[in-house]
Design a protein around this motif. Structure first.
Motif, short mmCIF file in Angstrom:
data_model
loop_
_atom_site.label_atom_id
_atom_site.label_comp_id
_atom_site.label_asym_id
_atom_site.label_seq_id
_atom_site.Cartn_x
_atom_site.Cartn_y
_atom_site.Cartn_z
N LEU A 1 0.63 -1.25 0.30
CA LEU A 1 -0.01 -0.04 0.03
C LEU A 1 0.79 1.23 0.07
N LEU A 2 2.06 1.23 0.18
CA LEU A 2 2.98 2.32 0.27
C LEU A 2 2.97 3.29 -0.86
N PRO A 3 2.97 2.44 -2.37
CA PRO A 3 3.07 3.50 -3.29
C PRO A 3 1.59 4.37 -3.34
N GLY A 4 0.63 3.94 -2.73
CA GLY A 4 -0.65 4.86 -3.00
C GLY A 4 -1.07 5.68 -1.77
N LEU A 5 -0.24 5.69 -0.93
CA LEU A 5 -0.31 6.72 0.19
C LEU A 5 -0.20 8.18 -0.05
N SER A 6 -1.11 8.87 0.53
CA SER A 6 -0.92 10.30 0.28
C SER A 6 0.29 10.92 1.26
N ARG A 7 0.63 12.15 0.88
CA ARG A 7 1.91 12.61 1.81
C ARG A 7 1.62 12.79 3.07
N SER A 8 0.37 12.77 3.64
CA SER A 8 0.20 13.06 5.08
C SER A 8 0.19 11.86 5.46
N GLN A 9 -0.24 10.57 4.79
CA GLN A 9 -0.22 9.02 5.45
C GLN A 9 1.14 8.70 5.39
N LEU A 10 2.09 9.11 4.38
CA LEU A 10 3.35 8.60 4.62
C LEU A 10 4.45 9.37 5.70
N PHE A 11 3.70 10.55 5.75
CA PHE A 11 4.32 11.51 6.97
C PHE A 11 3.93 10.84 8.21
N VAL A 12 2.83 10.14 8.43
CA VAL A 12 2.41 9.58 9.78
C VAL A 12 3.37 8.33 9.84
N ALA B 1 1.98 14.38 13.58
CA ALA B 1 2.04 14.38 12.25
C ALA B 1 0.75 15.09 11.48
N LYS B 2 -0.53 14.83 12.01
CA LYS B 2 -1.48 15.43 11.33
C LYS B 2 -1.49 16.85 11.48
N MET B 3 -1.10 17.42 12.43
CA MET B 3 -1.01 18.99 12.68
C MET B 3 -0.04 19.51 11.58
N LEU B 4 1.33 18.92 11.49
CA LEU B 4 2.39 19.31 10.59
C LEU B 4 2.08 19.13 9.20
N VAL B 5 1.63 18.11 8.82
CA VAL B 5 1.16 17.62 7.38
C VAL B 5 -0.16 17.11 7.38
N PRO B 6 -1.25 18.17 7.26
CA PRO B 6 -2.67 17.61 7.37
C PRO B 6 -2.94 16.95 6.11
N GLU B 7 -4.00 16.24 5.88
CA GLU B 7 -4.62 15.58 5.04
C GLU B 7 -5.28 16.42 3.86
N THR B 8 -4.55 16.71 2.70
CA THR B 8 -5.34 17.59 1.99
C THR B 8 -5.70 16.99 0.29
N GLY B 9 -5.26 15.78 0.21
CA GLY B 9 -5.66 15.15 -0.81
C GLY B 9 -6.17 13.49 -0.69
N SER B 10 -6.12 12.77 -1.72
CA SER B 10 -6.70 11.33 -1.48
C SER B 10 -5.47 10.42 -1.68
N ALA B 11 -5.50 9.22 -1.69
CA ALA B 11 -4.50 8.12 -2.08
C ALA B 11 -4.31 8.12 -3.37
N LYS B 12 -5.50 8.39 -4.20
CA LYS B 12 -5.64 8.12 -5.43
C LYS B 12 -4.66 9.39 -6.11
N ASP B 13 -5.01 10.31 -5.78
CA ASP B 13 -4.23 11.59 -5.97
C ASP B 13 -2.61 11.41 -6.11
#
Length: 432
Positions: free
Chosen positions: A56-67, A109-121
């Motif tokens: 699943l790592l290739p499909g994680l958003s930037r925020s999820q990978l940061f977590v 992690a969510k405060m520093l890099v909040p979720e702004t997109g989706s895994a598909k993006d």
């Protein structure tokens, strides 16, 4: 380490990660991937927890990978707790610090890099980056083959490349880098969108496989949208329980050897830096300045903000500095020496134990980049872009748990916290 390996073989850890992560994801309204890796970091190291999510790592958003990265820096592996305990750290405090750091890392992690997109993006962007890198690599190969062919055929190396060359009687066709780049930059998702558009014009619905191609990865479920624990975690590769115990024991031996080697090397480096600082400052007439003293002054304000007594802030600041610059093993080793010598109060010992409980040091950045890039090379750019910020977030999470421990910890040896000086809190209270 052997017990963790046995639990993984029996499937107990997978159950805890899967359903514990799903429950945490629903409770905190995050993705299931983030919940699983947060729970896994309580038991596994910063390199082992991401292995559960490799597909699943290739499909994680930037925020999820940061977590994922922040959780690794903010926690320690269960197999290393024994080493910290042997140095003199309190086992119950280590366990509570390890558990508390996991959700704290998720929050920071969510405060520093909040979720702004989706895994598909994120998948589309990663696929496009990978395609561009592949096109550039093909172009470099074309130039190399062109130079080699020109040398063999006696042509100037600067002459334009041809479509094919002959080597030892065999005809070799060089791919057209420009054409490859044009097709590679437009990833397979674009072709799937074209098919989807054609199907819409004909009134046909896209198939499930076409929808999977369009996303490029498996869709990552989102917190708050009915997370049901649908992610399947890989089973243990051990043949039986005896094999699992043996593998865990051998892993533990390796960890002990690594800890010993790391301690020898880094303690020696700290001693060298201390001598260099003494020599440098002695040249200008200042005696007694060491590298550890310098780190102590840098992190003294942080120790004071965590609730350490002013007289002990310099000592705790040294420990924090050594942990960040060197590693937590050296920090706990020095903490154990201070505890044995009675150099810290019980309150300062507790705060330092919580503050040091994490892999957040400069050397771990290289480990994190190497681990994630090795598993999925296409995310290397995303990892290197945010790895220092993740290191900062992981340490903030550790310091926040130390602040919580400080807030609920009464001064050792006092009848009540220092802010309660009213006579009503003493035995001679005049009230009936």
């Amino acid at each position: 380490s052997a017990i963790i390996s046995l639990l993984a073989y029996l499937g107990a850890l997978q159950v805890v990660f899967k359903y514990g992560g799903a429950a945490l994801a629903n409770f905190l309204a995050v993705s299931e991937v983030e919940g699983i890796v947060t729970v896994a970091n309580v038991f596994l190291s910063m390199t082992e927890a991401p292995l559960l999510l490799t597909p699943l790592l290739p499909g994680l958003s930037r925020s999820q990978l940061f977590v994922v990265m922040t959780g690794g820096f903010a926690s320690v592996a269960g197999s290393t707790l024994g080493a910290y305990i042997s140095f003199g750290a309190d086992p119950s405090q280590l366990l509570s610090a390890s558990i508390m750091s996991a959700p704290a890392a998720l929050a920071v992690a969510k405060m520093l890099v909040p979720e702004t997109g989706s895994a598909k993006d994120a998948a589309d962007e990663a696929a496009a980056d990978a395609a561009r890198a592949e096109a550039a690599q093909l172009a470099r190969r074309q130039r190399v083959h062109a130079r080699l062919a020109a040398k063999r055929q006696g042509r100037p190396t600067g002459s334009p490349p041809r479509d094919s060359y002959t080597f030892s009687g065999l005809r070799y066709t060089v791919p057209n880098a420009a054409a490859v780049a044009d097709t590679a930059i437009a990833p397979p998702m674009a072709q799937s969108r074209d098919r989807k558009q054609a199907a819409d014009e004909q009134g046909e619905a896209p198939t499930a496989s076409e929808q999977g191609e369009a996303s490029g990865v498996r869709e990552v479920s989102r917190g708050g949208e009915g997370v049901t624990g649908g992610i399947e975690l890989p089973p243990s590769t051990d043949a039986n329980a005896v094999d699992a115990l043996s593998a865990g024991a051998l892993t533990g031996v390796g960890i002990c050897a690594s800890v010993l080697a790391v301690l020898v090397v880094f303690v020696s480096v700290v001693a060298l830096l201390n001598d260099l600082f003494r020599w440098w400052f002695a040249m200008i007439g200042v005696e007694g300045v060491t590298f550890e003293l310098f780190l102590g002054y840098v992190f003294t304000p942080l120790a004071y903000m965590m609730g350490v007594d002013a007289s002990e802030c310099l000592t705790v600041g040294k420990l924090i500095g050594v942990k960040i610059v060197q590693n937590e093993f050296v920090g706990y080793f020095q903490l154990g020496e201070l505890i044995a010598a009675g150099g810290l109060s019980e309150r300062a010992q507790t705060i330092a134990t919580y503050a040091l409980c994490g892999f957040g040091n400069l050397g771990s950045m290289g480990i994190m980049v190497g681990c994630l890039s090795g598993m999925v090379p296409r995310i290397r750019t995303a990892v290197t872009r945010d790895v220092f910020r993740a290191l900062l977030a992981g340490n903030i999470a550790c310091f926040s748990t130390a602040c919580v421990a400080s807030a609920i910890l009464a001064d050792a040896g006092s009848e009540a916290p220092s802010q309660y000086e009213c006579p009503c809190f003493k035995s001679e209270c005049p009230a009936p």
